[in-house]
Design an enzyme around this catalytic site. Structure first.
Site, mmCIF file in Angstrom:
data_model
loop_
_atom_site.group_PDB
_atom_site.id
_atom_site.type_symbol
_atom_site.label_atom_id
_atom_site.label_comp_id
_atom_site.label_asym_id
_atom_site.label_seq_id
_atom_site.Cartn_x
_atom_site.Cartn_y
_atom_site.Cartn_z
ATOM 1 N N HIS A 133 1.101 3.056 1.061
ATOM 2 C CA HIS A 133 1.957 2.269 1.961
ATOM 3 C C HIS A 133 1.637 0.770 1.906
ATOM 4 O O HIS A 133 2.441 -0.055 2.347
ATOM 5 C CB HIS A 133 1.861 2.791 3.411
ATOM 6 C CG HIS A 133 0.590 2.443 4.124
ATOM 7 N ND1 HIS A 133 -0.456 3.323 4.236
ATOM 8 C CD2 HIS A 133 0.208 1.313 4.768
ATOM 9 C CE1 HIS A 133 -1.434 2.768 4.939
ATOM 10 N NE2 HIS A 133 -1.057 1.543 5.269
ATOM 11 N N ASP A 164 -0.937 9.395 0.248
ATOM 12 C CA ASP A 164 -0.889 7.969 0.558
ATOM 13 C C ASP A 164 -1.911 7.182 -0.266
ATOM 14 O O ASP A 164 -2.542 6.258 0.225
ATOM 15 C CB ASP A 164 -1.115 7.726 2.056
ATOM 16 C CG ASP A 164 -0.753 6.298 2.470
ATOM 17 O OD1 ASP A 164 0.147 5.714 1.844
ATOM 18 O OD2 ASP A 164 -1.393 5.774 3.409
ATOM 19 N N ASN A 239 -6.771 -3.440 7.133
ATOM 20 C CA ASN A 239 -7.912 -2.645 6.678
ATOM 21 C C ASN A 239 -7.477 -1.498 5.765
ATOM 22 O O ASN A 239 -8.303 -0.917 5.041
ATOM 23 C CB ASN A 239 -8.666 -2.027 7.855
ATOM 24 C CG ASN A 239 -9.768 -2.932 8.387
ATOM 25 O OD1 ASN A 239 -9.689 -3.434 9.486
ATOM 26 N ND2 ASN A 239 -10.793 -3.143 7.581
ATOM 27 N N SER A 240 -6.209 -1.136 5.828
ATOM 28 C CA SER A 240 -5.723 -0.007 5.032
ATOM 29 C C SER A 240 -6.048 -0.193 3.553
ATOM 30 O O SER A 240 -5.773 -1.252 2.974
ATOM 31 C CB SER A 240 -4.207 0.146 5.196
ATOM 32 O OG SER A 240 -3.898 0.556 6.498
ATOM 33 N N GLY A 298 11.358 20.208 -1.121
ATOM 34 C CA GLY A 298 12.394 19.208 -1.371
ATOM 35 C C GLY A 298 13.102 18.757 -0.106
ATOM 36 O O GLY A 298 14.305 18.462 -0.135
#
Length: 392
Positions: A133, A164, A239-240, A298
């Site tokens: 992200h 992620d 911080n991600s 899906g």
């Protein structure tokens, strides 16, 4: 009276016949000097033996006391060093491997939108791991090294939206690389040190510390379930993608999320990181293939609420990916998935746990609720390479 006269002769004692007069034994008197010498020798030996014994006992006693004192001293030094001494050492070792990332992309009005995050150099040839992200939708990705003044342009290597995670690369060599640890050895209460760039470039290289608050938390975020470490070390926007370390300076997690909940005004001290053992195999696949192959239905979905289904529990289908097994089986947006392989589905996490036990190409039986009716379907799980096109 006749007086008898006897002639007396002196005889040598040695000449007396033994058979006639018997044997005569003589006791020779021992020399007082020899007895004195032996007495002195015995006293000296006893004194020497006592001295050696007492010396050994004293030496052993004091060596044991010295050993105990040394151990206590070491314990005190180690205690004094933890956590503050070890935090400083970790910052020195890991800090140079944590970079700042700037994502540039146009917004819906055509304006240039910039956002920042963090990343970790895990290969000295310029490979950096971050959260997906952080770089999602980027037209341009730039990286700033802790030791540099200028930004370096990075290229996208690959990603896994489910976990992620993403990998980018800058054109540089001989960079300091972080060392990955073993997150399976982590205990609740262990020291946790977060390093990253919260709120942007102004606070680059910020170090915060806390403890591991919980292990193997399951967090639903963006339609996916994450198994994460929980920590009270401060993790803020920016911080991600940064590092969560143990006191040995090893990466035990990749900082990812901070709990946000509308029912609380301010939630503090609850941050999350992807456990490094979860990330290792994913990063290996991204490095080899640019992505991770996963079996998927899906669909995009979330936990159903009463407004969706008149009280029916399950996974509300918000979108169906074109060409997927779900679309081919007839799943439609607004359907509610209520059963997979005979197991009731109450929330999104239930669906994810079942799918994890299957592989690509498996056919699974599902049941969906649609407009008051239950519909049985068979869906073939597929590895969906392009999940951007969703059937509205």
């Amino acid at each position: 009276m006749q007086e008898n006269n006897y002639e007396v002769k002196e005889v040598d004692w040695e000449n007396i016949a033994e058979e006639k007069y018997g044997s005569i034994k003589f006791r020779r008197r021992r020399s007082s000097v020899k007895r004195l010498f032996k007495a002195v020798a015995l006293i000296a030996i006893a004194a020497l033996s006592g001295a050696v014994t007492s010396s050994y006992i004293v030496e052993k006693r004091y060596s044991e006391e010295a050993k105990v004192k040394m151990e206590n001293k070491d314990k005190q030094e180690n205690f004094a060093e933890t956590p503050y001494g070890s935090i400083a050492k970790v910052a020195e070792v890991v800090g140079p491997t944590v970079v700042g990332i700037i994502r540039t992309s146009p917004d819906i009005l055509g304006n240039i939108d910039k956002s920042s995050g963090s990343g970790i150099i895990f290969d000295s040839n310029g490979y950096i791991v971050t959260n997906y992200h952080v770089i999602e939708g980027a037209d341009e990705i730039n990286v700033k090294l802790p030791s540099g003044q200028n930004y370096l342009k990075a290229k996208f290597i690959g990603s896994d939206t489910t976990s992620d995670l993403a990998i980018i690369k800058i054109d540089a060599q001989n960079l300091p690389a972080a060392k990955f640890g073993d997150s399976s050895k982590i205990r609740v209460g262990d020291l946790a040190i977060a390093i990253g760039n919260p709120i942007g470039e102004e606070f680059a290289g910020t170090v915060t510390a806390g403890i591991i608050s919980a292990l193997n938390r399951k967090i639903q975020y963006g339609g996916s379930i994450y198994r994460v470490l929980q920590t009270d070390a401060a993790i803020n926007p920016g911080n991600s993608g940064g590092a969560l370390c143990n006191e040995e300076g090893e990466i035990i997690g990749i900082n990812s999320l901070k709990l946000r909940d509308s029912q609380y005004d301010n939630v503090e001290g609850i941050g999350f990181a992807i456990a490094i053992n979860e990330a290792k195999s994913i990063l290996d696949e991204i490095m080899k293939y640019g992505r991770v192959a996963r079996p998927r239905l899906g669909i995009y979905g979330r936990d159903a609420v009463s407004e969706d289904s008149n009280g029916i529990k399950g996974v509300y289908v918000s979108g169906v990916i074109k060409g997927s097994g779900a679309e081919k089986a007839g799943v439609k947006p607004t359907d509610i998935l209520i059963e997979i392989e005979g197991k009731k589905i109450v929330k999104f996490e239930d669906m994810s746990e079942i799918l994890e036990k299957h592989k690509i190409g498996d056919s699974i039986k599902c049941k969906v609720w649609r407009n008051g009716k239950n519909i049985d379907m068979t869906i073939v799980l597929a590895d969906i390479k392009n999940d951007k096109t969703v059937n509205p």
